[in-house]
Design a protein around this motif. Structure first.
Motif, mmCIF file in Angstrom:
data_model
loop_
_atom_site.group_PDB
_atom_site.id
_atom_site.type_symbol
_atom_site.label_atom_id
_atom_site.label_comp_id
_atom_site.label_asym_id
_atom_site.label_seq_id
_atom_site.Cartn_x
_atom_site.Cartn_y
_atom_site.Cartn_z
ATOM 1 N N ASP A 5 0.815 -1.226 0.000
ATOM 2 C CA ASP A 5 0.000 0.000 0.000
ATOM 3 C C ASP A 5 0.840 1.264 0.000
ATOM 4 O OD1 ASP A 5 -2.680 -1.350 0.397
ATOM 5 O OD2 ASP A 5 -1.558 -2.139 2.102
ATOM 6 N N GLU A 6 1.949 1.230 0.739
ATOM 7 C CA GLU A 6 2.808 2.410 0.821
ATOM 8 C C GLU A 6 4.245 1.980 0.549
ATOM 9 O OE1 GLU A 6 1.781 5.540 1.552
ATOM 10 O OE2 GLU A 6 -0.304 4.990 1.985
ATOM 11 N N LYS A 28 1.552 6.191 10.237
ATOM 12 C CA LYS A 28 0.543 6.926 9.467
ATOM 13 C C LYS A 28 -0.414 5.994 8.742
ATOM 14 C CE LYS A 28 3.601 10.845 8.570
ATOM 15 N NZ LYS A 28 4.709 11.172 7.677
ATOM 16 N N MET A 29 -0.143 4.666 8.813
ATOM 17 C CA MET A 29 -0.961 3.710 8.055
ATOM 18 C C MET A 29 -1.991 3.026 8.946
ATOM 19 S SD MET A 29 2.243 2.176 5.855
ATOM 20 C CE MET A 29 1.442 0.644 5.464
ATOM 21 N N GLU A 30 -3.007 2.477 8.308
ATOM 22 C CA GLU A 30 -4.013 1.715 9.063
ATOM 23 C C GLU A 30 -3.532 0.282 9.257
ATOM 24 O OE1 GLU A 30 -7.868 1.863 7.152
ATOM 25 O OE2 GLU A 30 -7.547 4.003 6.758
ATOM 26 N N GLY A 31 -4.032 -0.363 10.300
ATOM 27 C CA GLY A 31 -3.687 -1.754 10.573
ATOM 28 C C GLY A 31 -4.031 -2.650 9.388
ATOM 29 N N LYS A 33 -2.453 -2.786 6.586
ATOM 30 C CA LYS A 33 -1.849 -2.282 5.346
ATOM 31 C C LYS A 33 -0.378 -2.686 5.284
ATOM 32 C CE LYS A 33 -5.399 0.282 3.869
ATOM 33 N NZ LYS A 33 -6.124 -0.030 2.636
ATOM 34 N N ASN A 57 4.557 -6.135 14.075
ATOM 35 C CA ASN A 57 4.249 -5.855 12.666
ATOM 36 C C ASN A 57 4.922 -6.949 11.837
ATOM 37 O OD1 ASN A 57 2.998 -3.129 13.071
ATOM 38 N ND2 ASN A 57 5.053 -2.669 13.841
ATOM 39 N N LYS A 75 1.313 -3.879 8.813
ATOM 40 C CA LYS A 75 1.072 -3.219 10.096
ATOM 41 C C LYS A 75 0.125 -4.036 10.968
ATOM 42 C CE LYS A 75 -0.233 0.887 12.506
ATOM 43 N NZ LYS A 75 -0.456 2.322 12.496
ATOM 44 N N THR A 77 -2.707 -5.129 13.387
ATOM 45 C CA THR A 77 -4.091 -4.615 13.486
ATOM 46 C C THR A 77 -4.466 -4.378 14.934
ATOM 47 O OG1 THR A 77 -4.740 -6.916 13.265
ATOM 48 C CG2 THR A 77 -5.054 -5.502 11.359
#
Lengths: 77, 161
Positions: A5-6, A28-31, A33, A57, A75, A77
């Motif tokens: 995603d990133e 800065k990312m959601e769980g 991702k 993670n 990441k 959750t």
């Protein structure tokens, strides 16, 4: 390399910057991702393993390609 | 912070460019791993808290320091005390660090603060060297040995640098 995603390019950076930048990017990312990290520091191979073990993670992939190191971290959750 | 959060306590006592790295590297990394971190700065370690860092490195008294052109092998030790030698070594070291992608101390210190690493300055040393609190960055607490032990006594790792 699987989907991500990133992306974070930590090429040219030395210890502990790749880890610190990755931590910041994950923040800065959601769980759930996935972050793709590119690094040139050979020490980062073991370091990202340890980072994953200690933070929960998940390290999905770790490989060397074209003289650079690539990591996929999911990441927590 | 929950009780199962790991804690790292560091005492930073050195005020040279090279010795400033271990406390800031370890503190910022531990914070990234989820540790609660406190650094107690005492004696020459207080130099690491100055608003403007002006730290230098010296090969004097340090036979283990690699030098350009293998100078550590053949250059007479007494000449290392020559005027300008320290600032020359410092700028060469800084250049090398930049080339190798090593973070600057300012950057590492900022990363520590961003990650809530707590900085504590030894009030006794501040008095001893006639330093003013205004010389230091703002994110500093002032305390003594007892305050250090309150945190260090509960820590999982305690380092003296």
């Amino acid at each position: 390399m699987a989907d991500f995603d990133e992306e974070l390019d930590a090429s040219g950076l030395n210890c502990p910057l790749p880890i610190l930048r990755a931590k910041k990017a994950l923040g800065k990312m959601e769980g759930g991702k996935v972050l793709h990290i590119i690094a040139t520091d050979p020490g980062s191979v073991k370091d990202f393993e340890s980072f994953s073990n200690q933070t929960g993670n998940e390290l999905l992939e770790s490989k060397e390609e074209g003289g650079k190191f690539h990591f996929l971290i999911k990441k927590k959750t | 912070m929950s009780d199962d959060t790991k804690k790292l306590a560091i005492i930073a006592t050195k005020g040279s460019l090279d010795w400033a790295y271990p406390p800031f590297i370890l503190a910022s990394t531990a914070a990234a791993l989820g540790y609660e971190v406190q650094i107690f700065f005492t004696f020459y370690g207080l130099q690491l808290l100055r608003k403007k860092l002006a730290l230098e490195v010296t090969p004097l008294g340090n036979p283990g320091m690699p030098m350009p052109m293998n100078m550590d092998k053949w250059f007479p030790t007494f000449l290392l005390a020559a005027p300008g030698m320290q600032s020359m070594m410092t700028s060469m070291m800084k250049k090398k660090m930049k080339e190798k992608g090593v973070a600057s101390l300012e950057e590492l210190r900022d990363l520590c603060l961003e990650a809530d690493v707590k900085f504590v300055a030894c009030q006794m040393t501040v008095d001893l060297f006639d330093m003013e609190r205004s010389e230091f960055i703002e994110d500093v607490e002032y305390a003594g040995a007892a305050a250090f032990f309150e945190f260090a006594g509960d820590s999982d790792i305690c380092l003296y640098v």
